[in-house]
Design a protein around this motif. Structure first.
Motif, PDB file in Angstrom:
ATOM      1  N   ASN A  42       0.808  -1.096  -0.111  1.00  0.00           N
ATOM      2  CA  ASN A  42      -0.096   0.124   0.048  1.00  0.00           C
ATOM      3  C   ASN A  42       0.921   1.323   0.022  1.00  0.00           C
ATOM      4  N   GLY A  43       1.372   1.682  -0.994  1.00  0.00           N
ATOM      5  CA  GLY A  43       2.736   2.540  -1.299  1.00  0.00           C
ATOM      6  C   GLY A  43       3.833   1.986  -0.790  1.00  0.00           C
ATOM      7  N   SER A  44       4.667   2.651  -1.294  1.00  0.00           N
ATOM      8  CA  SER A  44       6.168   2.249  -0.791  1.00  0.00           C
ATOM      9  C   SER A  44       6.593   2.562   0.807  1.00  0.00           C
ATOM     10  N   ASP A  45       5.649   3.346   1.356  1.00  0.00           N
ATOM     11  CA  ASP A  45       5.772   3.483   2.699  1.00  0.00           C
ATOM     12  C   ASP A  45       5.486   2.404   3.587  1.00  0.00           C
ATOM     13  N   GLU A  46       4.521   1.535   3.198  1.00  0.00           N
ATOM     14  CA  GLU A  46       4.200   0.267   3.785  1.00  0.00           C
ATOM     15  C   GLU A  46       5.323  -0.646   3.592  1.00  0.00           C
TER      16      GLU A  46
ATOM     17  N   SER B 176      16.903  13.974   4.685  1.00  0.00           N
ATOM     18  CA  SER B 176      16.273  12.973   3.740  1.00  0.00           C
ATOM     19  C   SER B 176      14.733  12.736   3.943  1.00  0.00           C
ATOM     20  N   TYR B 177      14.136  11.763   3.455  1.00  0.00           N
ATOM     21  CA  TYR B 177      12.617  11.555   3.635  1.00  0.00           C
ATOM     22  C   TYR B 177      12.259  11.715   4.956  1.00  0.00           C
ATOM     23  N   GLY B 178      11.372  12.220   5.595  1.00  0.00           N
ATOM     24  CA  GLY B 178      11.214  12.186   6.984  1.00  0.00           C
ATOM     25  C   GLY B 178      10.597  10.699   7.303  1.00  0.00           C
TER      26      GLY B 178
ATOM     27  N   ILE C  95      19.065   4.391   2.192  1.00  0.00           N
ATOM     28  CA  ILE C  95      19.804   5.603   1.234  1.00  0.00           C
ATOM     29  C   ILE C  95      18.546   5.935   0.311  1.00  0.00           C
ATOM     30  N   CYS C  96      18.452   7.225   0.130  1.00  0.00           N
ATOM     31  CA  CYS C  96      17.196   7.651  -0.900  1.00  0.00           C
ATOM     32  C   CYS C  96      17.940   8.288  -1.817  1.00  0.00           C
ATOM     33  N   SER C  97      17.713   7.684  -3.119  1.00  0.00           N
ATOM     34  CA  SER C  97      18.322   8.086  -4.314  1.00  0.00           C
ATOM     35  C   SER C  97      17.713   8.255  -5.571  1.00  0.00           C
TER      36      SER C  97
ATOM     37  N   ASN D 265      17.696  11.797  -3.867  1.00  0.00           N
ATOM     38  CA  ASN D 265      17.244  12.008  -2.486  1.00  0.00           C
ATOM     39  C   ASN D 265      16.430  12.963  -2.307  1.00  0.00           C
ATOM     40  N   ASN D 266      15.127  13.016  -1.458  1.00  0.00           N
ATOM     41  CA  ASN D 266      14.137  13.870  -1.292  1.00  0.00           C
ATOM     42  C   ASN D 266      14.727  14.693   0.149  1.00  0.00           C
ATOM     43  N   PRO D 267      14.633  15.841   0.180  1.00  0.00           N
ATOM     44  CA  PRO D 267      14.280  17.055  -0.565  1.00  0.00           C
ATOM     45  C   PRO D 267      15.482  17.636  -1.525  1.00  0.00           C
TER      46      PRO D 267
ATOM     47  N   VAL E 248      17.559   0.895  -0.676  1.00  0.00           N
ATOM     48  CA  VAL E 248      17.715   1.973  -1.435  1.00  0.00           C
ATOM     49  C   VAL E 248      16.299   2.365  -2.111  1.00  0.00           C
ATOM     50  N   ASP E 249      16.133   3.528  -1.534  1.00  0.00           N
ATOM     51  CA  ASP E 249      14.656   3.918  -2.100  1.00  0.00           C
ATOM     52  C   ASP E 249      14.852   4.788  -3.218  1.00  0.00           C
ATOM     53  N   GLU E 250      14.338   4.187  -4.057  1.00  0.00           N
ATOM     54  CA  GLU E 250      14.415   4.662  -5.628  1.00  0.00           C
ATOM     55  C   GLU E 250      13.123   5.445  -6.267  1.00  0.00           C
ATOM     56  N   ALA E 251      12.249   6.107  -5.108  1.00  0.00           N
ATOM     57  CA  ALA E 251      10.963   6.677  -5.565  1.00  0.00           C
ATOM     58  C   ALA E 251      11.025   7.454  -6.751  1.00  0.00           C
ATOM     59  N   TYR E 252      12.271   8.020  -6.979  1.00  0.00           N
ATOM     60  CA  TYR E 252      12.353   9.088  -7.940  1.00  0.00           C
ATOM     61  C   TYR E 252      13.353   8.709  -9.190  1.00  0.00           C
ATOM     62  N   ASN E 253      13.846   7.502  -9.203  1.00  0.00           N
ATOM     63  CA  ASN E 253      14.798   7.074 -10.021  1.00  0.00           C
ATOM     64  C   ASN E 253      14.685   7.344 -11.361  1.00  0.00           C
TER      65      ASN E 253
ATOM     66  N   GLN F 254      10.701   0.820  -4.887  1.00  0.00           N
ATOM     67  CA  GLN F 254       9.885   1.823  -5.855  1.00  0.00           C
ATOM     68  C   GLN F 254       8.576   2.221  -5.621  1.00  0.00           C
ATOM     69  N   THR F 255       8.268   3.110  -6.383  1.00  0.00           N
ATOM     70  CA  THR F 255       6.875   3.386  -6.195  1.00  0.00           C
ATOM     71  C   THR F 255       6.035   3.672  -7.546  1.00  0.00           C
ATOM     72  N   PHE F 256       4.737   3.486  -7.468  1.00  0.00           N
ATOM     73  CA  PHE F 256       3.825   3.954  -8.818  1.00  0.00           C
ATOM     74  C   PHE F 256       3.439   5.435  -8.585  1.00  0.00           C
ATOM     75  N   SER F 257       3.788   6.046  -7.408  1.00  0.00           N
ATOM     76  CA  SER F 257       3.171   7.438  -7.176  1.00  0.00           C
ATOM     77  C   SER F 257       3.882   8.550  -7.793  1.00  0.00           C
ATOM     78  N   LYS F 258       4.945   8.125  -8.386  1.00  0.00           N
ATOM     79  CA  LYS F 258       5.591   9.511  -8.895  1.00  0.00           C
ATOM     80  C   LYS F 258       5.512   9.381 -10.585  1.00  0.00           C
ATOM     81  N   ALA F 259       6.596   8.585 -11.137  1.00  0.00           N
ATOM     82  CA  ALA F 259       6.817   8.710 -12.751  1.00  0.00           C
ATOM     83  C   ALA F 259       5.515   7.891 -13.245  1.00  0.00           C
TER      84      ALA F 259
ATOM     85  N   LEU G 287      -3.628   5.603  -6.134  1.00  0.00           N
ATOM     86  CA  LEU G 287      -4.176   3.972  -6.004  1.00  0.00           C
ATOM     87  C   LEU G 287      -3.333   3.429  -4.531  1.00  0.00           C
ATOM     88  N   ARG G 288      -2.144   3.897  -4.288  1.00  0.00           N
ATOM     89  CA  ARG G 288      -1.324   3.485  -3.106  1.00  0.00           C
ATOM     90  C   ARG G 288      -0.613   2.145  -3.551  1.00  0.00           C
ATOM     91  N   ALA G 289       0.307   2.104  -4.250  1.00  0.00           N
ATOM     92  CA  ALA G 289       1.064   0.989  -4.728  1.00  0.00           C
ATOM     93  C   ALA G 289       2.487   1.523  -4.629  1.00  0.00           C
TER      94      ALA G 289
HETATM   95  N1  PMP Z   1      10.018   7.412  -0.710  1.00  0.00           N
HETATM   96  C1  PMP Z   1      10.295   8.812  -1.011  1.00  0.00           C
HETATM   97  C2  PMP Z   1      11.581   9.332  -1.063  1.00  0.00           C
HETATM   98  C3  PMP Z   1       9.199   9.864  -1.188  1.00  0.00           C
HETATM   99  O1  PMP Z   1       9.241  11.024  -1.263  1.00  0.00           O
HETATM  100  C4  PMP Z   1       7.692   9.098  -1.059  1.00  0.00           C
HETATM  101  C5  PMP Z   1       6.586  10.067  -1.125  1.00  0.00           C
HETATM  102  N2  PMP Z   1       6.757  11.438  -0.798  1.00  0.00           N
HETATM  103  C6  PMP Z   1       7.716   8.104  -0.747  1.00  0.00           C
HETATM  104  C7  PMP Z   1       8.772   7.148  -0.824  1.00  0.00           C
HETATM  105  C8  PMP Z   1       6.419   7.231  -0.588  1.00  0.00           C
HETATM  106  O2  PMP Z   1       5.668   7.200  -1.660  1.00  0.00           O
HETATM  107  P1  PMP Z   1       4.435   6.095  -1.699  1.00  0.00           P
HETATM  108  O3  PMP Z   1       3.919   5.550  -0.220  1.00  0.00           O
HETATM  109  O4  PMP Z   1       3.282   7.058  -2.143  1.00  0.00           O
HETATM  110  O5  PMP Z   1       4.790   5.036  -2.513  1.00  0.00           O
END
Ligand code: PMP
Length: 330
Positions: free
Chosen positions: A59-63, A86-88, A130-132, A134-136, A159-164, A186-191, A197-199
């Motif tokens: 349910n999102g990459s947070d899960e 980095s990502y809080g 490691i967020c890469s 990186n956010n922010p 390795v959090d590749e949310a924005y890769n 990785q996440t479906f929330s960005k690209a 949807l939360r995936a």
């Molecule tokens: N990782 C990073 C670095 C993010 O910025 C975010 C969303 N702000 C997430 C993960 C979480 O994304 P989601 O739970 O929507 O997949």
């Protein structure tokens, strides 16, 4: 622990009469979804060059991040380590799981020192996050440097590749075969444009994936989401077009903003957002809100004094935001 089991685990996909799960026999969304999300995973596995058994969906990459904490760390004993800023959510999830959270500051240019990171490992450090990109900060670290950390740390490297997808930097997924302590999220929330949807998806060793699949709630990804992912994943060309547009918009927007006299710095970005620094960050944010545009202040985060993070929108939205930023300066 013993995993929760459902009667449907006993059969493979097929045309059965389902009188096992107390569902309502009428309707469209009346059946419980596949707990292992085999349909979207099968398509994604092909795209990513991994096996379904290497994947966990959530349910999102947070899960997924939360699940890794729960499986890897003993509360009140083990520790996690990350970079700052980095990502809080890494810190929030550590708190939630009662895990001590340690941080190492980035270098002045938002790169990181492998040695300083590894020196901060304690006997209780079970995972490094490691967020890469990186956010922010928006900056991607070289893949070789991340792999260097993976090689020199016994615990998990997440390795959090949310924005890769926006970065052009090689994904660490390519190294999964070589290191069983590597986890790529990785996440479906960005690209992919499916934040609602939360995936999210985690790629890891089969052993760890099996463990997490056992621990997660059985129906953590609903059927509508699974079906929507299967549809969306047919259109890889459309995905690539969107990424290309957003990257070129990012560069155009950044170049425009860099011309404004009150902007002290526009930081380089490998993501779909970028950071700016201005002594007038508070007034700028308020002015933009008054005119209907919301930006994210990052002032108060380590190393982000006077910084605002700006997400790249549509060409029209970026033009509107830039026009307002020009007016603000006058
Ligand atoms: N990782 C990073 C670095 C993010 O910025 C975010 C969303 N702000 C997430 C993960 C979480 O994304 P989601 O739970 O929507 O997949």
């Amino acid at each position: 622990m013993e995993a929760y089991s459902a009667a449907r685990d006993l059969v493979s996909k097929g045309d059965y009469v389902f009188l096992d799960a107390n569902e309502n026999p009428f309707g469209t969304w009346n059946r419980y979804p596949d707990p292992l999300q085999i349909d979207p995973k099968t398509i994604l596995a092909k795209i990513k060059g991994v096996e379904v058994a290497n994947m966990v969906m959530g349910n999102g990459s947070d899960e997924i991040l939360d699940l890794v904490y729960r499986v890897a760390c003993n509360p009140q004993k083990d520790e996690a380590l990350s970079l700052a800023p980095s990502y809080g959510m890494y810190y929030t999830l550590a708190n939630l799981n009662d895990v001590k959270f340690n941080e190492v500051m980035l270098n002045e240019d938002f790169s990181f020192s492998t040695q300083r990171l590894l020196n901060a490992v304690t006997p209780n450090t079970k995972m490094i996050i490691i967020c890469s990109p990186n956010n922010p900060t928006g900056i991607a670290y070289p893949t070789e440097q991340i792999i260097e950390v993976v090689k020199n740390f016994k615990g998990l490297v997440v390795v959090d590749e949310a924005y890769n997808d926006f970065s052009g930097v090689e994904s660490c997924i390519n190294y999964l075969k070589d290191y069983d302590n590597l986890v790529v999220i990785q996440t479906f929330s960005k690209a992919w444009g499916l934040a609602s949807l939360r995936a999210g998806v985690g790629y890891m060793s089969k052993e760890l994936a099996a463990m997490i699949n056992k621990v997660k709630l059985p129906y953590n990804m609903d059927g509508f989401t699974q079906k929507s992912l299967v549809e969306k994943l047919q259109d890889v060309e459309g995905f690539k077009r969107t990424v290309k547009l957003l990257v070129s918009e990012r560069d155009r927007f950044m170049a425009n903003v860099a011309t404004l006299p009150y902007i002290e710095k526009v930081f380089r970005s490998d993501a779909n957002f970028f950071m700016i620094r201005t002594a007038k960050h508070k007034e700028l944010q308020q002015y933009m809100i008054n005119n209907g545009v919301i930006l994210r202040s990052r002032h108060g985060m380590p190393m982000c004094d006077n910084c605002i993070r700006i997400t790249v929108g549509t060409p029209e939205q970026n033009d509107l935001a830039f026009r307002l930023m020009q007016k603000f300066g006058k």
